[in-house]
Design an enzyme around this catalytic site. Structure first.
Site, PDB file in Angstrom:
ATOM      1  N   HIS A 100      -1.725   0.548  -9.534  1.00 17.89           N
ATOM      2  CA  HIS A 100      -2.357  -0.345  -8.594  1.00 17.89           C
ATOM      3  C   HIS A 100      -3.227  -1.271  -9.296  1.00 17.89           C
ATOM      4  O   HIS A 100      -4.192  -1.699  -9.065  1.00 17.89           O
ATOM      5  CB  HIS A 100      -3.425   0.418  -7.699  1.00 17.89           C
ATOM      6  CG  HIS A 100      -3.538  -0.411  -6.341  1.00 17.89           C
ATOM      7  ND1 HIS A 100      -4.021   0.171  -5.250  1.00 17.89           N
ATOM      8  CD2 HIS A 100      -3.682  -1.889  -6.132  1.00 17.89           C
ATOM      9  CE1 HIS A 100      -4.084  -0.551  -4.327  1.00 17.89           C
ATOM     10  NE2 HIS A 100      -4.005  -1.963  -4.818  1.00 17.89           N
ATOM     11  N   ARG A 132       0.888  -1.077  -0.020  1.00 21.93           N
ATOM     12  CA  ARG A 132       0.034  -0.084   0.051  1.00 21.93           C
ATOM     13  C   ARG A 132       0.930   1.130  -0.066  1.00 21.93           C
ATOM     14  O   ARG A 132       1.855   1.280   0.748  1.00 21.93           O
ATOM     15  CB  ARG A 132      -0.762   0.115   1.323  1.00 21.93           C
ATOM     16  CG  ARG A 132      -1.994  -0.870   1.256  1.00 21.93           C
ATOM     17  CD  ARG A 132      -2.993  -0.405   0.194  1.00 21.93           C
ATOM     18  NE  ARG A 132      -4.408  -1.397   0.155  1.00 21.93           N
ATOM     19  CZ  ARG A 132      -4.565  -2.324  -0.598  1.00 21.93           C
ATOM     20  NH1 ARG A 132      -3.566  -2.621  -1.508  1.00 21.93           N
ATOM     21  NH2 ARG A 132      -5.675  -2.912  -0.662  1.00 21.93           N
ATOM     22  N   GLU A 162      -3.909   7.824  -4.464  1.00 24.07           N
ATOM     23  CA  GLU A 162      -4.122   7.241  -5.960  1.00 24.07           C
ATOM     24  C   GLU A 162      -5.464   7.821  -6.360  1.00 24.07           C
ATOM     25  O   GLU A 162      -6.381   7.931  -5.711  1.00 24.07           O
ATOM     26  CB  GLU A 162      -4.251   5.984  -5.922  1.00 24.07           C
ATOM     27  CG  GLU A 162      -3.064   4.937  -5.299  1.00 24.07           C
ATOM     28  CD  GLU A 162      -3.262   3.635  -5.237  1.00 24.07           C
ATOM     29  OE1 GLU A 162      -4.159   2.937  -5.262  1.00 24.07           O
ATOM     30  OE2 GLU A 162      -2.077   3.010  -4.755  1.00 24.07           O
TER      31      GLU A 162
HETATM   32  C1  OXD Z   1      -5.819  -5.672  -3.026  1.00 24.62           C
HETATM   33  C2  OXD Z   1      -5.466  -5.000  -4.236  1.00 24.62           C
HETATM   34  O1  OXD Z   1      -5.762  -5.647  -1.840  1.00 24.62           O
HETATM   35  O2  OXD Z   1      -6.069  -5.117  -5.104  1.00 24.62           O
HETATM   36  O3  OXD Z   1      -6.372  -6.896  -3.160  1.00 24.62           O
HETATM   37  O4  OXD Z   1      -4.570  -4.157  -3.854  1.00 24.62           O
END
Ligand code: OXD
Length: 340
Positions: free
Chosen positions: A291, A243, A272
């Protein structure tokens, strides 16, 4: 956990299941096969804030609007959240943490894709692909040095579902793999050394490539800050498939601009979409992807299969896969789902 069979609403349904991830009609039929007495509805991102108030079970991932978790908990109807994302930052809010709503994650479900994305970002940075792509737009046959993966030390921060798969995918490239994890008991053969999360600084100082695979929680928010970048080896590379908020982005920019870090591969960013004015766009050895690490053509099919497997367990009163320890923010190793 019991499914309270026999409890019926006015329309005669035993429970209301709200699904929110890009939908195909046959997913609803698939869920109905497992729970024929349920009212299974799909909700768009716009509809979830309302729909979740009338759900017994929610499977999805609110990406656009924050959900009214306090109201949901006060309402007392929702019993189980099956996150369609591996990351749980979208639902692990204080009201949910302190409620008896069971939360299960999609941890491990998209590990193959995330590992492939890691490899793509890593190879792209090492083999100077950004510079070659830019040169190609000028039709220039640019000769630049490239770097090898073979012989490097890779440090994986977080050896959960994704971190483990990253280790397996990287091992054949003749690298040495180190890892840290909050539960450092379950070492893979591919990992040379597995240490507790507190030994992150040692891992950083020993690695040429650092891959972030940790969940976002109060311990990992801002984990990679200026002090941590200073611990990283000169010329090393950061890959973030976790993240964005695990990294203090302005400190990363400084570490890259000063030349201390060689480059970075980022599938996630603090904000994002990454704002157009971000310095990260300008840095030559940074690859940014929007992402998409866990994206694949099969993601929704896999999510539905997994949800149905867990739903069937739920209805039989069996332990669910990937039950999240809400204080930790992820499933403990014994509860983790491992994809065949
Ligand atoms: C998830 C993502 O956490 O797509 O699955 O980032």
């Amino acid at each position: 956990m019991n499914a309270t069979p026999g409890r019926q609403d006015k329309a005669g349904f035993e429970m209301r299941i709200v699904l929110c991830y890009p939908q195909k009609k046959h997913y609803i039929d698939q869920v109905l096969q497992v729970a024929p007495a349920a009212d299974v509805v799909e909700a768009s991102q716009e509809e979830i804030p309302q729909e979740i108030l009338n759900a017994d079970i929610f499977c999805g991932h609110a990406k656009v609007h924050p959900l009214p978790w306090k109201d949901v908990v006060q309402q007392g109807r929702l019993r189980w959240i099956q996150s369609s994302a591996a990351g749980l930052d979208h639902c692990l809010t204080d009201p949910v943490i302190h409620s008896n709503i069971v939360v299960t994650s999609a941890s491990g479900l998209f590990a193959d894709q995330v590992a492939e994305q890691t490899l793509a970002l890593l190879m792209g940075v090492l083999r100077s692909l950004p510079a070659f792509f830019v040169a190609a737009t000028r039709r220039e046959f640019l000769r630049l040095p490239t770097r090898d993966l073979r012989g490097l030390t890779v440090g994986i921060v977080g050896l959960g579902g994704n971190g483990r798969r990253v280790a397996q995918v990287l091992a054949p490239w003749k690298v040495r793999i180190l890892a840290t994890d909050m539960f450092p008991a379950d070492k893979l053969a591919e990992v040379a050394e597995l240490s507790p999360a507190e030994q992150l600084d040692t891992l950083l100082a020993a690695s040429d490539i650092v891959v972030l695979c940790v969940p976002l929680n109060s311990q990992t928010r801002g984990l990679m800050n200026a002090a941590r970048f200073a611990r990283m080896r000169p010329n090393s590379i950061l890959i973030n498939v976790a993240r964005g908020q695990v990294v203090v982005e302005r400190d990363l920019v400084d570490a890259l601009e000063s030349g201390h870090l060689y480059g970075a591969g980022l599938d996630v960013t603090e904000v994002e979409p990454l704002p157009p004015e971000s310095k990260l766009w300008e840095l030559p050895r940074v690859i940014i992807t929007p992402h998409v690490g866990a994206q694949s053509a099969r993601r929704e099919d896999d999510t539905t299969d997994f949800f149905c497997e867990n739903l069937s367990r739920y209805l039989q009163g069996l332990p669910l896969w990937n039950v999240v320890d809400k204080n930790l923010g992820f499933p403990k190793p014994k509860d983790r789902y491992v994809r065949a």
